[in-house]
Design a protein around this motif. Structure first.
Motif, mmCIF file in Angstrom:
data_model
loop_
_atom_site.group_PDB
_atom_site.id
_atom_site.type_symbol
_atom_site.label_atom_id
_atom_site.label_comp_id
_atom_site.label_asym_id
_atom_site.label_seq_id
_atom_site.Cartn_x
_atom_site.Cartn_y
_atom_site.Cartn_z
ATOM 1 N N VAL A 81 15.234 19.140 -3.476
ATOM 2 C CA VAL A 81 14.341 17.991 -2.736
ATOM 3 C C VAL A 81 14.353 16.658 -4.253
ATOM 4 O O VAL A 81 13.631 17.422 -4.955
ATOM 5 N N VAL A 82 15.169 15.683 -4.200
ATOM 6 C CA VAL A 82 14.543 15.046 -5.113
ATOM 7 C C VAL A 82 13.828 14.210 -5.228
ATOM 8 O O VAL A 82 13.890 12.894 -4.026
ATOM 9 N N SER A 83 13.436 13.702 -6.103
ATOM 10 C CA SER A 83 12.195 12.633 -6.076
ATOM 11 C C SER A 83 12.127 11.842 -7.433
ATOM 12 O O SER A 83 12.006 12.208 -8.547
ATOM 13 N N THR A 84 10.560 10.718 -7.089
ATOM 14 C CA THR A 84 10.893 10.587 -8.816
ATOM 15 C C THR A 84 9.430 11.459 -9.480
ATOM 16 O O THR A 84 8.509 11.591 -8.289
ATOM 17 N N ASP A 85 9.041 11.247 -10.684
ATOM 18 C CA ASP A 85 8.112 11.561 -11.506
ATOM 19 C C ASP A 85 6.824 10.058 -11.044
ATOM 20 O O ASP A 85 5.872 10.712 -11.599
ATOM 21 N N LYS A 86 6.668 8.957 -10.806
ATOM 22 C CA LYS A 86 5.884 7.970 -11.455
ATOM 23 C C LYS A 86 6.025 7.620 -9.331
ATOM 24 O O LYS A 86 7.075 7.668 -9.422
ATOM 25 N N GLY A 87 4.644 6.614 -9.378
ATOM 26 C CA GLY A 87 4.733 6.148 -8.061
ATOM 27 C C GLY A 87 4.787 4.530 -8.221
ATOM 28 O O GLY A 87 5.772 4.220 -9.214
ATOM 29 N N LEU A 88 4.329 3.703 -6.965
ATOM 30 C CA LEU A 88 4.504 2.111 -7.138
ATOM 31 C C LEU A 88 5.949 1.747 -6.979
ATOM 32 O O LEU A 88 6.220 1.123 -7.816
ATOM 33 N N CYS A 89 6.060 2.899 -5.903
ATOM 34 C CA CYS A 89 8.303 2.247 -5.724
ATOM 35 C C CYS A 89 8.376 1.985 -4.680
ATOM 36 O O CYS A 89 9.113 3.069 -4.036
ATOM 37 N N GLY A 90 6.939 1.750 -3.898
ATOM 38 C CA GLY A 90 7.071 1.162 -2.493
ATOM 39 C C GLY A 90 7.147 2.671 -1.886
ATOM 40 O O GLY A 90 6.829 3.773 -1.831
ATOM 41 N N VAL A 260 11.484 -4.484 -7.385
ATOM 42 C CA VAL A 260 11.065 -4.673 -5.557
ATOM 43 C C VAL A 260 9.443 -5.468 -5.026
ATOM 44 O O VAL A 260 8.995 -5.926 -4.679
ATOM 45 N N ALA A 261 9.250 -3.541 -5.142
ATOM 46 C CA ALA A 261 7.169 -3.863 -4.725
ATOM 47 C C ALA A 261 6.491 -4.741 -5.909
ATOM 48 O O ALA A 261 5.659 -4.772 -5.741
ATOM 49 N N MET A 262 7.036 -4.141 -7.520
ATOM 50 C CA MET A 262 6.002 -4.765 -8.631
ATOM 51 C C MET A 262 6.005 -6.442 -8.273
ATOM 52 O O MET A 262 4.868 -7.809 -8.467
ATOM 53 N N LYS A 263 7.008 -6.790 -7.582
ATOM 54 C CA LYS A 263 7.149 -8.431 -7.820
ATOM 55 C C LYS A 263 6.267 -8.899 -6.633
ATOM 56 O O LYS A 263 6.092 -10.288 -6.015
ATOM 57 N N ALA A 264 6.538 -8.012 -5.734
ATOM 58 C CA ALA A 264 6.316 -8.068 -4.069
ATOM 59 C C ALA A 264 4.715 -8.544 -4.798
ATOM 60 O O ALA A 264 3.668 -9.537 -4.068
ATOM 61 N N ALA A 265 4.159 -7.381 -5.871
ATOM 62 C CA ALA A 265 2.735 -7.384 -5.757
ATOM 63 C C ALA A 265 2.078 -8.544 -6.343
ATOM 64 O O ALA A 265 1.418 -8.357 -6.541
ATOM 65 N N SER A 266 3.245 -8.887 -7.239
ATOM 66 C CA SER A 266 2.556 -10.051 -8.765
ATOM 67 C C SER A 266 2.810 -11.113 -7.248
ATOM 68 O O SER A 266 1.685 -12.267 -7.854
ATOM 69 N N ASP A 267 3.765 -11.425 -6.692
ATOM 70 C CA ASP A 267 3.268 -12.702 -5.526
ATOM 71 C C ASP A 267 2.230 -12.529 -5.104
ATOM 72 O O ASP A 267 1.730 -13.967 -4.885
ATOM 73 N N ASN A 268 1.764 -11.251 -4.068
ATOM 74 C CA ASN A 268 0.202 -11.350 -3.310
ATOM 75 C C ASN A 268 -0.642 -11.451 -4.087
ATOM 76 O O ASN A 268 -1.164 -12.045 -3.821
ATOM 77 N N ALA A 269 -0.556 -11.112 -4.832
ATOM 78 C CA ALA A 269 -1.925 -11.644 -6.641
ATOM 79 C C ALA A 269 -1.894 -13.147 -6.604
ATOM 80 O O ALA A 269 -2.745 -13.408 -6.724
ATOM 81 N N LYS A 270 -0.488 -13.307 -6.880
ATOM 82 C CA LYS A 270 -1.099 -15.338 -6.995
ATOM 83 C C LYS A 270 -1.419 -15.779 -6.112
ATOM 84 O O LYS A 270 -1.989 -16.624 -6.511
#
Length: 302
Positions: A81-90, A260-270
């Protein structure tokens, strides 16, 4: 209605959060191009070595490498199983883990034992929580795949396959489609399947596309020093190439999904800042109006 100071504090907090998500979006965007270039550069190699390995299976019926022998029944399987080490990627890790858990249930319902290898912190955490047989792991993969570290973890599954402890090895990862889309994939690594390369052909997202494709061509090669040595070495390169490409695909998917996830978070924060600013202005106007009314009322009383 909250006070002016409280609203101002909330606005400042959301502004700080937006700065962080905006910075993470920019970092992910800068890493995304390199990850995508690395992933695309590896696809032709993975495709060609897969084709040659398939041709060798057809050209050398007298010698059957353990990686090409299909036991017919599945008593035990291994899953990498291949995954990421960090989160915040949707939902990147959630999607691939949901696919893995569904396949684990299918194997267990058929009476097959399952053992897993985790590549990445997120896979390790999830697989440890559900209590499956975790035989090896490798975390902190970094931004560039390190083949020696990857094969070190996967070799446990390869050795068990050669020794007959498991009947098949599968690979679960995220296949990069484009910046906005990444598909979870579950493909058979061993025994060597016929058919199309899952990382090269559009629309290939699951093990179902690994069905045997009968070839109308005959294949023959000249070997140096001998056929057995060449086939043994080539099939090892096949396994290494597919594992490397799976991690490269997942890393490209990770950076794209995070951007993409961080852009959506930034737009939502705005948007939240705009809503809080409106509430702040209304509250401040109401307070000023109240003060003016009190002053006018006091002056009238005098």
């Amino acid at each position: 209605m909250p006070g002016i100071k409280e609203i101002r504090t909330k606005i400042k907090s959301v502004q700080n959060t937006r700065k962080i998500t905006k910075a993470m979006e920019m970092v992910a965007a800068s890493k995304m191009r390199k990850a995508q270039d690395r992933m695309r550069a590896g696809r032709p190699y993975a495709t060609k070595i897969r084709e040659i390995a398939t041709h060798l299976m057809q050209a050398n019926p007298d010698y059957h490498h353990p990686y090409t022998v299909d036991p017919g029944s599945l008593r035990a399987v291994g899953i990498v199983v291949v995954s990421t080490d960090k989160g915040l990627c949707g939902g990147l890790n959630t999607n691939v883990m949901r696919l893995v858990l569904a396949r684990v249930r299918e194997f267990q319902e058929k009476g097959a034992k399952v053992q897993v290898t985790a590549l990445g912190n997120k896979a390790l955490g999830t697989l440890s929580r559900i209590g499956v047989n975790l035989v090896s792991q490798e975390v902190q993969l970094g931004d560039t795949p390190n083949l020696e570290r990857l094969i070190g973890a996967v070799k446990v599954q390869l050795d068990d396959f050669i020794n007959g402890k498991i009947d098949a090895v599968y690979l679960a990862t995220n296949r990069f489609i484009n910046t906005m889309k990444q598909d979870p994939s579950f493909i058979r690594l061993l025994p060597l399947p016929h058919g199309l390369d899952p990382f090269q052909t559009e629309g290939v997202t699951s093990e179902d596309t690994q069905n045997v494709v009968q070839s109308s061509h005959g294949w023959d090669y000249l070997y140096e020093p001998d056929a057995r040595t060449v086939i043994d070495e080539l099939l090892m390169r096949y396994v290494e190439g597919l594992v490397y490409q799976a991690v490269a695909e997942n890393m490209a998917s990770e950076q794209s999904a995070r951007m993409v996830a961080m852009k959506a978070a930034s737009d939502n924060a705005k948007k939240v800042i705009g809503d809080l600013q409106l509430v702040y202005n209304k509250t401040r106007q109401a307070a000023i109006t109240k003060e003016i009314s009190e002053i006018v009322g006091g002056a009238a009383a005098v």
